[in-house]
Enzyme design. Structure first.
Site, PDB file in Angstrom:
ATOM      1  N   ASN A  36      11.191 -31.255  21.424  1.00  0.00           N
ATOM      2  CA  ASN A  36      12.524 -31.271  20.825  1.00  0.00           C
ATOM      3  C   ASN A  36      12.430 -30.976  19.327  1.00  0.00           C
ATOM      4  O   ASN A  36      13.195 -31.499  18.532  1.00  0.00           O
ATOM      5  CB  ASN A  36      13.182 -32.636  21.079  1.00  0.00           C
ATOM      6  CG  ASN A  36      14.666 -32.622  20.792  1.00  0.00           C
ATOM      7  OD1 ASN A  36      15.304 -31.569  20.806  1.00  0.00           O
ATOM      8  ND2 ASN A  36      15.225 -33.777  20.497  1.00  0.00           N
ATOM      9  N   PHE A  82       7.412 -42.242  16.138  1.00  0.00           N
ATOM     10  CA  PHE A  82       8.765 -41.721  16.366  1.00  0.00           C
ATOM     11  C   PHE A  82       8.907 -41.075  17.740  1.00  0.00           C
ATOM     12  O   PHE A  82      10.007 -41.017  18.284  1.00  0.00           O
ATOM     13  CB  PHE A  82       9.103 -40.620  15.347  1.00  0.00           C
ATOM     14  CG  PHE A  82       9.230 -41.071  13.925  1.00  0.00           C
ATOM     15  CD1 PHE A  82      10.359 -41.742  13.495  1.00  0.00           C
ATOM     16  CD2 PHE A  82       8.230 -40.801  13.005  1.00  0.00           C
ATOM     17  CE1 PHE A  82      10.497 -42.144  12.183  1.00  0.00           C
ATOM     18  CE2 PHE A  82       8.356 -41.195  11.686  1.00  0.00           C
ATOM     19  CZ  PHE A  82       9.483 -41.870  11.269  1.00  0.00           C
ATOM     20  N   SER A 126      16.352 -49.219  17.407  1.00  0.00           N
ATOM     21  CA  SER A 126      17.733 -48.779  17.214  1.00  0.00           C
ATOM     22  C   SER A 126      18.669 -49.974  17.221  1.00  0.00           C
ATOM     23  O   SER A 126      18.412 -50.983  17.894  1.00  0.00           O
ATOM     24  CB  SER A 126      18.099 -47.835  18.366  1.00  0.00           C
ATOM     25  OG  SER A 126      19.485 -47.662  18.435  1.00  0.00           O
ATOM     26  N   TYR A 153      17.870 -45.192  27.960  1.00  0.00           N
ATOM     27  CA  TYR A 153      17.331 -44.963  26.610  1.00  0.00           C
ATOM     28  C   TYR A 153      17.312 -46.272  25.825  1.00  0.00           C
ATOM     29  O   TYR A 153      16.281 -46.666  25.261  1.00  0.00           O
ATOM     30  CB  TYR A 153      18.188 -43.918  25.869  1.00  0.00           C
ATOM     31  CG  TYR A 153      17.996 -43.957  24.381  1.00  0.00           C
ATOM     32  CD1 TYR A 153      16.870 -43.402  23.789  1.00  0.00           C
ATOM     33  CD2 TYR A 153      18.919 -44.615  23.557  1.00  0.00           C
ATOM     34  CE1 TYR A 153      16.677 -43.480  22.418  1.00  0.00           C
ATOM     35  CE2 TYR A 153      18.733 -44.698  22.197  1.00  0.00           C
ATOM     36  CZ  TYR A 153      17.613 -44.133  21.627  1.00  0.00           C
ATOM     37  OH  TYR A 153      17.413 -44.229  20.278  1.00  0.00           O
ATOM     38  N   LYS A 157      14.088 -48.926  24.307  1.00  0.00           N
ATOM     39  CA  LYS A 157      13.903 -49.501  22.964  1.00  0.00           C
ATOM     40  C   LYS A 157      13.677 -51.007  23.086  1.00  0.00           C
ATOM     41  O   LYS A 157      12.798 -51.574  22.440  1.00  0.00           O
ATOM     42  CB  LYS A 157      15.113 -49.203  22.070  1.00  0.00           C
ATOM     43  CG  LYS A 157      15.279 -47.733  21.717  1.00  0.00           C
ATOM     44  CD  LYS A 157      14.127 -47.212  20.866  1.00  0.00           C
ATOM     45  CE  LYS A 157      14.213 -45.729  20.587  1.00  0.00           C
ATOM     46  NZ  LYS A 157      12.980 -45.150  20.046  1.00  0.00           N
TER      47      LYS A 157
HETATM   48  N1  UFG Z   1      31.822 -38.855  18.223  1.00  0.00           N
HETATM   49  C1  UFG Z   1      32.967 -38.091  18.351  1.00  0.00           C
HETATM   50  N2  UFG Z   1      32.836 -36.788  18.714  1.00  0.00           N
HETATM   51  C2  UFG Z   1      31.632 -36.211  18.964  1.00  0.00           C
HETATM   52  C3  UFG Z   1      30.465 -36.999  18.830  1.00  0.00           C
HETATM   53  C4  UFG Z   1      30.602 -38.313  18.467  1.00  0.00           C
HETATM   54  O1  UFG Z   1      34.073 -38.575  18.142  1.00  0.00           O
HETATM   55  O2  UFG Z   1      31.580 -35.017  19.315  1.00  0.00           O
HETATM   56  C5  UFG Z   1      31.952 -40.254  17.816  1.00  0.00           C
HETATM   57  C6  UFG Z   1      31.439 -41.216  18.860  1.00  0.00           C
HETATM   58  O3  UFG Z   1      32.430 -41.503  19.789  1.00  0.00           O
HETATM   59  C7  UFG Z   1      31.042 -42.406  17.997  1.00  0.00           C
HETATM   60  C8  UFG Z   1      30.612 -41.774  16.678  1.00  0.00           C
HETATM   61  O4  UFG Z   1      31.139 -40.458  16.687  1.00  0.00           O
HETATM   62  O5  UFG Z   1      32.170 -43.181  17.749  1.00  0.00           O
HETATM   63  C9  UFG Z   1      29.110 -41.678  16.540  1.00  0.00           C
HETATM   64  O6  UFG Z   1      28.575 -41.067  17.709  1.00  0.00           O
HETATM   65  P1  UFG Z   1      27.070 -40.611  17.800  1.00  0.00           P
HETATM   66  O7  UFG Z   1      26.864 -40.053  19.163  1.00  0.00           O
HETATM   67  O8  UFG Z   1      26.719 -39.771  16.644  1.00  0.00           O
HETATM   68  O9  UFG Z   1      26.266 -41.971  17.606  1.00  0.00           O
HETATM   69  P2  UFG Z   1      26.255 -43.300  18.495  1.00  0.00           P
HETATM   70  O10 UFG Z   1      26.496 -44.406  17.530  1.00  0.00           O
HETATM   71  O11 UFG Z   1      27.133 -43.229  19.658  1.00  0.00           O
HETATM   72  O12 UFG Z   1      24.773 -43.262  19.052  1.00  0.00           O
HETATM   73  C10 UFG Z   1      23.722 -43.504  18.159  1.00  0.00           C
HETATM   74  C11 UFG Z   1      22.461 -42.794  18.617  1.00  0.00           C
HETATM   75  C12 UFG Z   1      21.943 -43.389  19.893  1.00  0.00           C
HETATM   76  C13 UFG Z   1      21.861 -44.873  19.794  1.00  0.00           C
HETATM   77  C14 UFG Z   1      23.160 -45.452  19.324  1.00  0.00           C
HETATM   78  C15 UFG Z   1      23.054 -46.911  19.066  1.00  0.00           C
HETATM   79  O13 UFG Z   1      22.683 -41.420  18.816  1.00  0.00           O
HETATM   80  O14 UFG Z   1      20.644 -42.880  20.094  1.00  0.00           O
HETATM   81  O15 UFG Z   1      23.540 -44.853  18.097  1.00  0.00           O
HETATM   82  O16 UFG Z   1      24.302 -47.473  18.836  1.00  0.00           O
HETATM   83  F1  UFG Z   1      21.569 -45.426  20.997  1.00  0.00           F
END
Ligand code: UFG
Length: 343
Positions: A36, A82, A126, A153, A157
């Site tokens: 990746n 990582f 995380s 996932y 962790k």
């Molecule tokens: N979001 C959108 N549109 C998108 C993508 C994301 O509105 O296209 C929102 C999501 O709903 C969320 C926020 O943006 O409210 C953040 O989303 P991310 O996917 O960027 O991050 P997350 O907090 O959901 O996930 C991250 C990591 C995961 C981890 C998680 C732990 O990507 O690996 O935090 O809470 F597990």
């Protein structure tokens, strides 16, 4: 200066951490299977630092070659681990791949640490381990309860944290630092390294920058009916370079014998929660780009709001994430522009 083994060192957080380590004078050997990430990341690192890290294309599941690597680099004093599969959705589709990759890699490393007398490991965990903390636990500190993981996932962790605890309990020679990341964003100020998502991004920021660059038509905001001030979800977005610096602090603390417990845990966040809509508005302001977005339904499994209490990391590690979010969002945009050849 000590040599540090960085697994997943050509990845997003890994590459920024390698830069910080090398800038502090550490020798680094990266192992990565490039599943990746891209080998050209090494060129970016070399341009920034002026030195090229050692690199081996190696999978942490490959025990015999991992063993040989430790023999070839007898000066490895610490590991920053990582390397892992990290897509929440994919982990639901392919749980066994996640359990094999993420757990097998750590077990191999811990076993080989004993064999080769490597005493220190930093593990990428995380904030997902906290799930949705109740109101009394927001901002969330390291003593908040761990909740049942919502995805394989997230479960890897949690399990890996337990494997580390059990191993350190049984082996007084191994010291570990578990770093619980909140939401890393942004790119190095040189725009020579940054996040390189594979295919359609799942995370907010790469989706924002790809939409701004015209690669995606519009961004979908997953829900504006949450119990938050503007209805969209709240996260603690932390600059990847600030995050990288915390790893250097963690390594320094262990190598200098300052760690007070055999396993130390730190939350790495800014202490400030920002909503999806706040991020979008700030991005539009700093980039000057018209970003098309629409509000759609909630995304399954999303946490409503979580942000860090980073006091322990601030006080014990002597580290603080203090880069203004405007600067961070601009760094993400500059990286995207460089990738797409814009301007
Ligand atoms: N979001 C959108 N549109 C998108 C993508 C994301 O509105 O296209 C929102 C999501 O709903 C969320 C926020 O943006 O409210 C953040 O989303 P991310 O996917 O960027 O991050 P997350 O907090 O959901 O996930 C991250 C990591 C995961 C981890 C998680 C732990 O990507 O690996 O935090 O809470 F597990």
């Amino acid at each position: 200066m000590a040599r540090i083994l960085v697994t997943g060192g050509t990845g997003y957080i890994g590459s920024h951490t390698v830069v910080c380590l090398m800038e502090q004078g550490y020798d680094v050997v990266i192992i990565d299977n490039l599943s990746n990430s891209n080998i050209e990341v090494l060129d970016g690192i070399e341009k920034i630092v002026g030195r090229r890290p050692d690199f081996e294309n190696l999978d942490c599941l490959d025990y015999p070659n991992l063993d040989r690597l430790f023999t070839r680099y007898p000066d490895i004093e610490a590991i920053i681990h990582f390397a892992a599969s990290k897509a929440v959705g994919e982990s639901v589709e392919k749980p066994l791949m996640y359990y094999r990759n993420n757990i097998g890699s750590l077990v191999n490393l811990l076993e080989l640490m004993s064999v080769h007398n490597v005493k220190h490991i930093v593990f990428s965990s995380s904030c997902t381990v906290y799930g949705q903390p109740d109101a009394a636990h927001l901002p969330v500190n390291e003593t908040a309860p761990i909740q049942k993981a919502l995805s394989p996932y997230g479960n890897t962790k949690q399990i890996n944290e337990e494997i580390i605890q059990d191993t350190c309990h049984s082996n007084a020679n191994i010291h570990a630092t578990i770093l619980r990341y909140f939401n890393p964003i942004g790119a190095h100020s040189s725009a020579l390294i940054g996040e390189l998502p594979n295919g359609v991004p799942n995370n907010l920021l790469p989706f924002v920058t790809q939409t701004a660059s015209g690669l995606r038509e519009k961004l979908r905001v997953f829900g504006d009916d949450y119990n938050t001030p503007d209805g969209s979800c709240i996260r603690d977005y932390i600059y990847v370079v600030d995050l990288a610096k915390a790893h250097v602090k963690a390594v320094e603390r262990m190598l200098s014998g300052k760690a007070e417990e055999q396993v130390e845990i730190f939350n790495l966040g800014t202490g400030r929660g920002l909503s999806v809509l706040e991020i979008l508005r700030t991005f539009i302001k700093v980039s000057g780009v018209h970003l098309k977005y629409e509000i759609v339904g909630r995304r399954e499994g999303d946490i409503e709001q979580v942000w860090a209490d980073p006091k322990r990391a601030n006080e014990v590690l002597g580290w603080k994430a203090d880069t203004p979010v405007e600067e961070v969002l601009l760094s993400a945009w500059n990286w995207e522009k460089r990738l797409r050849g814009i301007e």
